[in-house]
Design an enzyme around this catalytic site. Structure first.
Site, PDB file in Angstrom:
ATOM      1  N   GLY A  64       2.498   1.960  10.825  1.00 21.35           N
ATOM      2  CA  GLY A  64       3.388   3.107  10.694  1.00 21.35           C
ATOM      3  C   GLY A  64       4.087   3.501  11.985  1.00 21.35           C
ATOM      4  CG  HIS A 107      -5.698   1.493   5.427  1.00 17.40           C
ATOM      5  ND1 HIS A 107      -5.259   2.455   6.313  1.00 17.40           N
ATOM      6  CD2 HIS A 107      -4.638   0.678   5.214  1.00 17.40           C
ATOM      7  CE1 HIS A 107      -3.994   2.218   6.610  1.00 17.40           C
ATOM      8  NE2 HIS A 107      -3.594   1.147   5.953  1.00 17.40           N
ATOM      9  CE  LYS A 132       0.119   3.257   4.811  1.00 13.11           C
ATOM     10  NZ  LYS A 132       0.044   3.383   6.245  1.00 13.11           N
ATOM     11  CB  SER A 147       5.523  -1.910  11.970  1.00 14.82           C
ATOM     12  OG  SER A 147       5.035  -0.597  12.212  1.00 14.82           O
ATOM     13  CG  ASN A 152      -1.722   1.216   1.432  1.00 15.29           C
ATOM     14  OD1 ASN A 152      -1.812   2.049   0.534  1.00 15.29           O
ATOM     15  ND2 ASN A 152      -2.326   1.362   2.602  1.00 15.29           N
ATOM     16  CD  GLU A 206      -3.389  -2.961   7.407  1.00 15.48           C
ATOM     17  OE1 GLU A 206      -2.269  -3.115   6.926  1.00 15.48           O
ATOM     18  OE2 GLU A 206      -4.087  -1.960   7.186  1.00 15.48           O
ATOM     19  CD  GLU A 210      -2.929   5.221   6.899  1.00 17.61           C
ATOM     20  OE1 GLU A 210      -2.942   5.320   5.661  1.00 17.61           O
ATOM     21  OE2 GLU A 210      -1.971   4.719   7.527  1.00 17.61           O
TER      22      GLU A 210
HETATM   23  C1  PEP Z   1      -0.681  -0.120   6.238  1.00  9.66           C
HETATM   24  O1  PEP Z   1      -0.870   1.072   6.228  1.00  9.66           O
HETATM   25  O2  PEP Z   1      -1.494  -0.896   5.719  1.00  9.66           O
HETATM   26  C2  PEP Z   1       0.531  -0.601   6.880  1.00  9.66           C
HETATM   27  C3  PEP Z   1       0.590  -1.861   7.216  1.00  9.66           C
HETATM   28  O3  PEP Z   1       1.516   0.317   7.106  1.00  9.66           O
HETATM   29  P1  PEP Z   1       2.985   0.047   7.727  1.00  9.66           P
HETATM   30  O4  PEP Z   1       3.507  -1.202   7.084  1.00  9.66           O
HETATM   31  O5  PEP Z   1       3.781   1.254   7.344  1.00  9.66           O
HETATM   32  O6  PEP Z   1       2.811  -0.091   9.185  1.00  9.66           O
END
Ligand code: PEP
Length: 250
Positions: free
Chosen positions: A173, A95, A11, A213, A9, A167, A97
């Site tokens: 992040g 997601h 973003k 992460s 992703n 997630e 976000e």
């Molecule tokens: C995400 O936003 O789906 C995600 C997993 O981000 P990150 O890997 O940066 O934590």
């Protein structure tokens, strides 16, 4: 055998030239195991060009969102049918976000899932608790509620095209990853929930990805778990080598 999937992703990152060179770098991977599906989700503006670039390769294309409406006077929105017309195959939905910054509810996500499926797109549906919910030990209830709301009215027939991404929001992040045991525990819980609603076969076949992460240094210990079928990768998907190294971690 369930599919092994690593989805990136991007973003709201990369200009079009940067995005095309990132996709080209990822394309150079030649030695990935055949049973691993690699998906990239660039910004909307890149989809058409990236679709042409990756045509015929082992990389699949995803969008990061779609509109909750079919088509028409919704300025600034992108319909599932438009995504389909430029070669998109998957759509990330729900997601955290989108939930946090754009007030997306499970009901809205449910509408979007139905629209993507109606347009022969495969949704990658996200769920996960925030830190406070984990600390209160209500994370299983939260995820169960999200699944129930998001999949309301989805038939078993439709369900076979769905991918789930767990997630934990506190891991996205932040550099703080769920432990392999925490990931496995929640993935198994999600699969049992799906089994109750859709039966053993669909529950067994649905890929459940971990996101939060995930990076080359921890992907292996996460992917080795029985119910972790791969990852939804944010930050690390912006570095071609890291993304590929994660895909080699099964
Ligand atoms: C995400 O936003 O789906 C995600 C997993 O981000 P990150 O890997 O940066 O934590």
């Amino acid at each position: 055998m369930r599919k092994k999937i690593v989805a990136g992703n991007w973003k709201m990152n990369t200009t079009l030239p940067n995005g095309l060179s990132l996709a080209s770098e990822i394309l150079k991977n030649t030695d990935l195991p055949k049973d691993v599906v690699l998906i990239i989700a660039p910004p909307f503006t890149h989809l058409s060009d990236v679709s042409k670039l990756i045509k015929g390769s082992n990389i699949k294309l995803a969008a990061q969102n779609c509109a909750q409406f079919d088509q028409g006077a919704y300025t600034g929105e992108i319909a599932a049918s438009i995504l389909k017309s430029v070669g998109t195959e998957y759509v990330i939905l729900g997601h955290s976000e989108r939930r946090a910054y754009f007030a997306e509810t499970d009901a809205v996500i449910n509408t979007k899932i139905k629209l993507t499926l109606a347009n022969q797109l495969k949704p990658i549906v996200c769920c996960g608790e925030v830190l406070e919910e984990r600390e209160k030990n209500i994370h299983f209830d939260i995820v169960a509620k999200q699944l129930k709301g998001m999949f309301d009215g989805i038939t078993p027939n439709q369900f076979s095209d769905i991918i789930i991404a767990y997630e934990p929001v506190w891991a996205i992040g932040t550099g703080k990853t769920a432990s392999p045991a925490q990931a496995q525990e929640m993935h198994a819980f999600i699969r049992i929930n799906i089994e109750k609603a859709y039966g053993t076969e669909l529950a067994h076949n649905i890929p459940i990805l971990y996101g939060g992460s995930c990076k080359p240094s921890n992907a292996k210990e996460l992917f080795v778990n029985a119910d972790v079928d791969g990852g939804l990768i944010g930050g690390a998907s912006l570095v071609a080598k890291d993304f590929i190294d994660i895909a080699k971690s099964f």
